[in-house]
Design an enzyme around this catalytic site. Structure first.
Site, PDB file in Angstrom:
ATOM      1  CG  LEU A  14      -5.464  -2.240  -5.229  1.00 36.33           C
ATOM      2  CD1 LEU A  14      -5.222  -2.971  -3.920  1.00 36.33           C
ATOM      3  CD2 LEU A  14      -6.865  -1.638  -5.254  1.00 36.33           C
ATOM      4  N   GLY A  17       4.567   1.906  -6.998  1.00 36.03           N
ATOM      5  CA  GLY A  17       5.609   2.561  -6.232  1.00 36.03           C
ATOM      6  C   GLY A  17       6.956   2.311  -6.869  1.00 36.03           C
ATOM      7  N   GLY A  18       8.017   2.706  -6.168  1.00 37.41           N
ATOM      8  CA  GLY A  18       9.353   2.579  -6.716  1.00 37.41           C
ATOM      9  C   GLY A  18       9.791   1.143  -6.942  1.00 37.41           C
ATOM     10  CG  MET A  19      11.228  -1.233  -4.133  1.00 43.85           C
ATOM     11  SD  MET A  19      11.525  -2.085  -2.558  1.00 43.85           S
ATOM     12  CE  MET A  19      11.793  -3.774  -3.117  1.00 43.85           C
ATOM     13  CE  LYS A  37       5.214  -3.511  -1.425  1.00 45.29           C
ATOM     14  NZ  LYS A  37       5.486  -2.908  -0.099  1.00 45.29           N
ATOM     15  CG  ASP A 131      10.223   3.832   5.894  1.00 44.26           C
ATOM     16  OD1 ASP A 131      10.441   5.015   6.200  1.00 44.26           O
ATOM     17  OD2 ASP A 131       9.885   3.476   4.747  1.00 44.26           O
TER      18      ASP A 131
END
Length: 264
Positions: A14, A17-19, A37, A131
């Site tokens: 999907l 990202g950075g992590m 994830k 955040d």
């Protein structure tokens, strides 16, 4: 089909990202789609990132609320850390904003109220998100608001003693976050106020080329009243946004529940 993650079949990617990555998966035992994830392989030996990844799953799993993405399980398969969560059909708020979508006043109030409800639920179990920003606010195809990414979430008791650490995203960061001060739930109210501001004006309250300059403005400068950028904005909404963006946490609404009540 990719290699399975525990009981979950991995269907397709999907996003990244950075992590790590976000995959679409399938849980045969319950015949349902899930979102998976997955922490990046190059971070699997980094205890700090693993701890943050696991904290996100456990923080979100402690919240049972229709406006929070539901976490199903957390696991580790062949040294790859992952967690399975509710699969949401839709886009995050930042994607809508980038496409130039302008929300009606009612739509905007519904979005902000949904996020406030999620934050109120988090406060009940002693969590602050830290955040809140458009990319962490999902909009389902049916218009339901879902808050996601509790990777920076902290318990209020521990965050009160954690000073000197700056976390968050500059455009939506509270003054106390930018200064590395102790935080409570009112930092999330400020960040939600910045999102609210952007929804009614089309831009965040402060803009600059460097994140440090944006942080400086959050700490020391007053934003232009949103009614200057949107003359059709009702005065009551203008006033609420400015109160949420107060520099002094004591001048903001006392809680996300108060914001939710006022929006109702």
């Amino acid at each position: 089909m990719l290699e399975p993650m525990g009981e979950y079949q991995v269907l397709d990617l999907l996003g990244k990202g950075g992590m790590g990555a976000l995959d679409r998966g399938y849980q045969p035992s319950l015949d349902r789609e899930v979102a998976l994830k997955v922490l990046s392989e190059h971070l699997t030996q980094n205890v700090t990132y693993i701890a943050r990844f696991q904290r996100e799953a456990r923080s979100a799993a402690s919240l049972i609320h229709p406006n929070v993405i539901q976490i199903y399980t957390i696991g580790c398969e062949q040294s790859i850390n992952y967690f399975a969560m509710e699969f949401v059909r839709g886009n995050d708020l930042s994607q809508h904003i980038m496409k130039g979508k302008r929300f009606t006043t009612k739509e905007t109030l519904d979005i902000v109220r949904g996020v406030a409800a999620a934050l109120s639920c988090a406060a009940e179990v002693g969590l602050i998100h830290r955040d809140i920003k458009p990319s962490n606010i999902m909009m389902t195809d049916r218009g339901m608001v879902k808050v996601t990414d509790f990777g920076l979430a902290k318990s209020m008791s521990s965050s009160l003693t954690e000073m000197g650490v700056v976390v968050g995203t500059a455009n939506y960061m509270s003054p106390e976050q930018g200064q590395g001060k102790a935080l409570d739930g009112r930092t999330d109210i400020y960040s939600l106020g910045a999102v609210f501001y952007e929804l009614v004006t089309g831009r965040p309250p402060f803009l600059a080329d460097q994140a440090t300059a944006v942080l400086y403005m959050h700490v020391y400068e007053k934003p232009a009243p949103p009614c200057q950028l949107n003359p059709d904005l009702p005065p009551a909404i203008n006033d609420l946004i400015l109160q949420m963006l107060a520099k002094n946490p004591g001048d903001r609404p006392r809680s996300a529940g108060d914001v939710e009540a006022r929006l109702k």
